[in-house]
Write a protein that holds these residues in place. Structure first.
Motif, mmCIF file in Angstrom:
data_model
loop_
_atom_site.group_PDB
_atom_site.id
_atom_site.type_symbol
_atom_site.label_atom_id
_atom_site.label_comp_id
_atom_site.label_asym_id
_atom_site.label_seq_id
_atom_site.Cartn_x
_atom_site.Cartn_y
_atom_site.Cartn_z
ATOM 1 N N PHE A 147 1.081 -0.908 0.014
ATOM 2 C CA PHE A 147 -0.016 -0.158 0.230
ATOM 3 C C PHE A 147 0.843 1.149 0.126
ATOM 4 C CE2 PHE A 147 -3.492 -1.971 2.894
ATOM 5 C CZ PHE A 147 -4.032 -3.035 1.604
ATOM 6 N N HIS A 148 0.166 2.511 -0.871
ATOM 7 C CA HIS A 148 1.585 3.673 -0.136
ATOM 8 C C HIS A 148 0.687 4.065 1.189
ATOM 9 C CE1 HIS A 148 2.377 3.556 -4.861
ATOM 10 N NE2 HIS A 148 0.944 3.434 -5.135
ATOM 11 N N TYR A 163 -0.598 7.114 2.108
ATOM 12 C CA TYR A 163 -2.043 6.979 2.274
ATOM 13 C C TYR A 163 -3.187 6.462 3.032
ATOM 14 C CZ TYR A 163 -6.284 9.705 1.672
ATOM 15 O OH TYR A 163 -7.374 10.567 2.441
ATOM 16 N N ARG A 164 -2.697 5.206 1.356
ATOM 17 C CA ARG A 164 -3.570 4.614 1.642
ATOM 18 C C ARG A 164 -4.043 3.122 3.696
ATOM 19 N NH1 ARG A 164 -6.034 -0.646 -0.895
ATOM 20 N NH2 ARG A 164 -7.574 -1.498 0.417
ATOM 21 N N ASP A 165 -2.403 3.416 4.292
ATOM 22 C CA ASP A 165 -1.473 2.274 5.644
ATOM 23 C C ASP A 165 -2.122 3.559 6.301
ATOM 24 O OD1 ASP A 165 -0.360 0.563 4.580
ATOM 25 O OD2 ASP A 165 1.623 1.721 4.451
ATOM 26 N N LYS A 217 -5.175 5.527 6.267
ATOM 27 C CA LYS A 217 -6.301 5.343 6.261
ATOM 28 C C LYS A 217 -6.711 4.528 7.144
ATOM 29 C CE LYS A 217 -9.364 7.296 4.346
ATOM 30 N NZ LYS A 217 -10.318 8.795 5.217
ATOM 31 N N THR A 218 -5.375 3.214 6.694
ATOM 32 C CA THR A 218 -6.268 2.108 7.358
ATOM 33 C C THR A 218 -5.968 1.785 8.957
ATOM 34 O OG1 THR A 218 -6.037 0.721 6.113
ATOM 35 C CG2 THR A 218 -5.616 -0.511 7.747
ATOM 36 N N ASP A 249 -11.950 -1.830 5.737
ATOM 37 C CA ASP A 249 -11.714 -1.489 4.012
ATOM 38 C C ASP A 249 -12.141 -0.567 3.350
ATOM 39 O OD1 ASP A 249 -8.798 -1.919 2.458
ATOM 40 O OD2 ASP A 249 -9.848 -2.761 1.458
#
Length: 237
Positions: free
Chosen positions: A57-58, A60-62, A64-65, A110
């Protein structure tokens, strides 16, 4: 067999980890998490460390998670729960859904588009563990949380009485949270909502979402939903 992420979430929901979340973050984490949310979360939430270590994941995805999981755990930690009861629920969900409770939870976390939905999900989980919400309805409410925009979930309280609002009504109705309580073939009058058009009220699922998920404390839950008291018809001219 559960995925590593599912097992990581299972480990994250142990009483010891939840107590550490409560102690380290307190009631307001806005000043402590900031831009370092990943590093802070990975220190005491197993599943976050797993996400950081084993995914592509990039950033930003990390982020958000981690943000969604932190909100979920902060809410879930507000009330103690019996670990055996959580295990019982996990076993029942596996039997009726052919998928792990923790797999399902990771999937919903997710998918949700707004981190504040994690609070609603945590409330629903806690009340299902306690037996206030049936296991099948827990799964249905999870699906609804993932699919209904957060702004529309916040409008649900308006349907405690006969109500209609363009767009929000259609979305909430399509997802089973409200149903028609006044049937009227006329067109809705935007300038006077008391004239013309059908009205909608809470369904049984809507009542559970409002009472257990959104915590509207000024409203008495009865568990049966609103019915069509006296259907009203008007000929369309």
């Amino acid at each position: 067999m559960e995925s590593p992420y599912s097992e990581g979430l299972r480990q994250s929901l142990t009483p010891a980890v939840i107590k550490k979340v409560r102690r380290d973050l307190g009631s307001d984490n806005s000043s402590t998490v900031g831009n370092n949310i990943l590093d802070i979360a990975a220190g005491f939430i197993p599943v976050i460390g797993l996400v950081k270590a084993k995914t592509s994941f990039h950033g930003y995805r990390d982020y958000k998670t981690a943000k969604k999981l932190l909100k979920f755990m902060e809410t879930f930690s507000q009330e103690d729960y019996n670990p055996e009861e959580l295990d019982d629920m996990a076993h029942e969900i596996q039997n009726i859904n052919s998928e792990s409770l923790f797999e399902n939870m990771m999937d919903i976390l997710d998918r949700i588009d707004n981190a504040n939905k994690a609070v609603i999900l945590a409330n629903i989980l806690r009340h299902s563990i306690k037996g206030d919400i049936s296991r099948p309805n827990y799964l249905r409410l999870c699906w609804i949380i993932a699919n209904v925009p957060y702004i529309d979930l916040l409008q649900l309280h308006k349907y405690r009485t006969d109500f209609y609002e363009p767009s929000s009504t259609e979305i909430l109705s399509a997802n089973g949270l409200i149903h028609e309580t006044v049937i009227d073939g006329g067109e809705f009058d935007a300038e006077d909502s008391d004239k013309g058009g059908s009205k909608f009220g809470l369904s049984p699922l809507g009542e559970e979402m409002l009472h257990y998920g959104l915590y509207n404390i000024d409203w008495q839950y009865n568990g049966v939903g609103r019915q069509v008291p006296n259907p009203k018809w008007r000929t369309i001219k």
